[in-house]
Design a protein around this motif. Structure first.
Motif, PDB file in Angstrom:
ATOM      1  N   GLY A  17       0.792  -1.285   0.039  1.00 33.55           N
ATOM      2  CA  GLY A  17      -0.097   0.046   0.092  1.00 33.55           C
ATOM      3  C   GLY A  17       0.781   1.241   0.116  1.00 33.55           C
ATOM      4  O   GLY A  17       0.265   2.399  -0.088  1.00 33.55           O
ATOM      5  N   TYR A  18       2.039   1.125   0.176  1.00 35.55           N
ATOM      6  CA  TYR A  18       3.122   2.349   0.275  1.00 35.55           C
ATOM      7  C   TYR A  18       3.841   2.424  -1.210  1.00 35.55           C
ATOM      8  O   TYR A  18       4.512   3.398  -1.129  1.00 35.55           O
ATOM      9  CB  TYR A  18       4.019   2.071   1.500  1.00 35.55           C
ATOM     10  N   VAL A  19       3.801   1.405  -1.905  1.00 38.56           N
ATOM     11  CA  VAL A  19       4.551   1.701  -3.201  1.00 38.56           C
ATOM     12  C   VAL A  19       4.427   2.978  -3.954  1.00 38.56           C
ATOM     13  O   VAL A  19       5.465   3.511  -4.254  1.00 38.56           O
ATOM     14  CB  VAL A  19       4.356   0.201  -4.120  1.00 38.56           C
ATOM     15  N   GLU A  20       3.485   3.313  -4.104  1.00 38.96           N
ATOM     16  CA  GLU A  20       3.116   4.663  -4.851  1.00 38.96           C
ATOM     17  C   GLU A  20       3.598   5.881  -4.184  1.00 38.96           C
ATOM     18  O   GLU A  20       4.057   6.527  -4.822  1.00 38.96           O
ATOM     19  CB  GLU A  20       1.425   4.804  -5.144  1.00 38.96           C
ATOM     20  N   SER A  21       3.374   6.047  -2.991  1.00 44.86           N
ATOM     21  CA  SER A  21       3.865   7.093  -2.082  1.00 44.86           C
ATOM     22  C   SER A  21       5.407   7.236  -2.052  1.00 44.86           C
ATOM     23  O   SER A  21       6.255   7.922  -2.136  1.00 44.86           O
ATOM     24  CB  SER A  21       3.325   7.102  -0.784  1.00 44.86           C
ATOM     25  N   LEU A  22       5.904   5.725  -1.852  1.00 45.04           N
ATOM     26  CA  LEU A  22       7.496   5.470  -2.085  1.00 45.04           C
ATOM     27  C   LEU A  22       8.036   5.919  -3.385  1.00 45.04           C
ATOM     28  O   LEU A  22       9.121   6.636  -3.477  1.00 45.04           O
ATOM     29  CB  LEU A  22       7.825   4.107  -1.562  1.00 45.04           C
ATOM     30  N   ALA A  23       7.543   5.541  -4.552  1.00 46.62           N
ATOM     31  CA  ALA A  23       7.694   6.088  -5.615  1.00 46.62           C
ATOM     32  C   ALA A  23       7.773   7.614  -5.793  1.00 46.62           C
ATOM     33  O   ALA A  23       8.645   7.940  -6.369  1.00 46.62           O
ATOM     34  CB  ALA A  23       6.997   5.432  -6.829  1.00 46.62           C
ATOM     35  N   ASP A  24       6.854   8.311  -5.374  1.00 46.07           N
ATOM     36  CA  ASP A  24       6.812   9.637  -5.297  1.00 46.07           C
ATOM     37  C   ASP A  24       8.097  10.316  -4.655  1.00 46.07           C
ATOM     38  O   ASP A  24       8.720  11.045  -5.171  1.00 46.07           O
ATOM     39  CB  ASP A  24       5.511  10.270  -4.590  1.00 46.07           C
ATOM     40  N   VAL A  25       8.248   9.682  -3.543  1.00 46.24           N
ATOM     41  CA  VAL A  25       9.564  10.275  -2.868  1.00 46.24           C
ATOM     42  C   VAL A  25      10.779  10.123  -3.687  1.00 46.24           C
ATOM     43  O   VAL A  25      11.887  10.866  -3.694  1.00 46.24           O
ATOM     44  CB  VAL A  25       9.757   9.799  -1.430  1.00 46.24           C
ATOM     45  N   GLU A  69       6.106   9.515   8.403  1.00 47.68           N
ATOM     46  CA  GLU A  69       4.836  10.365   7.872  1.00 47.68           C
ATOM     47  C   GLU A  69       4.440  11.431   8.537  1.00 47.68           C
ATOM     48  O   GLU A  69       4.650  11.437   9.867  1.00 47.68           O
ATOM     49  CB  GLU A  69       3.885   9.215   7.834  1.00 47.68           C
ATOM     50  N   ASN A  70       3.931  12.433   7.950  1.00 42.26           N
ATOM     51  CA  ASN A  70       3.234  13.425   8.852  1.00 42.26           C
ATOM     52  C   ASN A  70       1.763  13.097   9.424  1.00 42.26           C
ATOM     53  O   ASN A  70       1.437  11.937   9.155  1.00 42.26           O
ATOM     54  CB  ASN A  70       3.296  14.801   8.026  1.00 42.26           C
ATOM     55  N   VAL A  71       1.148  14.001   9.947  1.00 42.09           N
ATOM     56  CA  VAL A  71       0.003  13.507  10.884  1.00 42.09           C
ATOM     57  C   VAL A  71      -1.282  13.564   9.894  1.00 42.09           C
ATOM     58  O   VAL A  71      -2.264  12.779  10.182  1.00 42.09           O
ATOM     59  CB  VAL A  71      -0.431  14.802  11.773  1.00 42.09           C
ATOM     60  N   GLU A  72      -1.082  13.935   8.461  1.00 42.61           N
ATOM     61  CA  GLU A  72      -2.100  13.602   7.585  1.00 42.61           C
ATOM     62  C   GLU A  72      -1.892  12.210   6.707  1.00 42.61           C
ATOM     63  O   GLU A  72      -2.689  11.919   5.764  1.00 42.61           O
ATOM     64  CB  GLU A  72      -2.108  14.918   6.335  1.00 42.61           C
ATOM     65  N   GLY A  73      -0.776  11.506   7.028  1.00 43.51           N
ATOM     66  CA  GLY A  73      -0.484  10.259   6.597  1.00 43.51           C
ATOM     67  C   GLY A  73       0.345  10.476   5.139  1.00 43.51           C
ATOM     68  O   GLY A  73       0.439   9.487   4.620  1.00 43.51           O
ATOM     69  N   HIS A  74       0.951  11.562   5.026  1.00 41.59           N
ATOM     70  CA  HIS A  74       1.782  11.730   3.761  1.00 41.59           C
ATOM     71  C   HIS A  74       3.248  11.430   4.109  1.00 41.59           C
ATOM     72  O   HIS A  74       3.782  11.678   5.146  1.00 41.59           O
ATOM     73  CB  HIS A  74       2.002  13.451   3.209  1.00 41.59           C
ATOM     74  N   LEU A  75       3.749  10.746   3.338  1.00 44.74           N
ATOM     75  CA  LEU A  75       4.929   9.932   3.230  1.00 44.74           C
ATOM     76  C   LEU A  75       6.026  11.174   2.938  1.00 44.74           C
ATOM     77  O   LEU A  75       6.043  11.677   1.999  1.00 44.74           O
ATOM     78  CB  LEU A  75       5.341   8.878   2.372  1.00 44.74           C
TER      79      LEU A  75
END
Length: 176
Positions: A17-25, A69-75
């Motif tokens: 579930g984190y692959v897309e956010s990790l790709a963004d970073v 992650e921040n409190v909004e859940g953004h990686l």
């Protein structure tokens, strides 16, 4: 230090579930000039494929994946420990892909990720950590402040994302 940031280990059951956010970073860091094994232009497919492979490594207990992650859940950042080592090095782990999104830098996140990596390594029974980084980059100072010892520099070891050769500095840390 940003108190609104949580650093935690991502388990095998949630890493996909984190692959897309990790790709963004990863894309953000490479586009910002980080020499982390990828060249410009980096495609989303390349970044997703890399993190999918990491997810498989987490599922096989070959890697430990930590995220900030921040409190909004953004990686905001990530770091890995490669714990699957040869049989004569069961006490060692490699620190890999310490990445912090450009918008989140200079807030203590990298330091918190590295402290969490130390703790995760100890919990996994590791006592020696190694890593490499671009010579002359900001990360060198981060690692030195965190107690890492410089081993040496290999000139022209890698390429920056734009193709420019760069030196690589190797570090180790003995956990006690």
């Amino acid at each position: 230090m940003n108190e609104n940031v949580t650093v935690r280990r991502i388990g095998a059951n949630e890493v996909a579930g984190y692959v897309e956010s990790l790709a963004d970073v990863l894309i953000d860091c490479v586009e910002g000039g980080a020499s982390v094994s990828f060249m410009l232009p980096i495609s989303r497919a390349t970044a997703v494929a890399f993190w999918t492979g990491v997810a498989h490594g987490v599922a096989r207990d070959e890697r430990i994946l930590l995220v900030a992650e921040n409190v909004e859940g953004h990686l905001l950042g990530t770091v890995q420990l490669v714990i699957d080592q040869p049989e004569n090095q069961p006490h060692r782990a490699d620190v890999a892909k310490m990445l912090v999104a450009r918008r989140a830098r200079r807030q203590g996140i990298a330091g918190r990720l590295m402290t969490a990596a130390d703790d995760a390594a100890r919990n996994a029974g590791k006592s020696v950590l190694v890593l490499d980084t671009v010579t002359g980059g900001d990360a060198e100072r981060l690692y030195e402040r965190a107690g890492w010892q410089r081993v040496g520099v290999v000139p022209n070891y890698a390429l920056m994302p734009d193709g420019t050769p760069c030196g690589t500095t190797f570090f180790h840390k003995q956990l006690v």
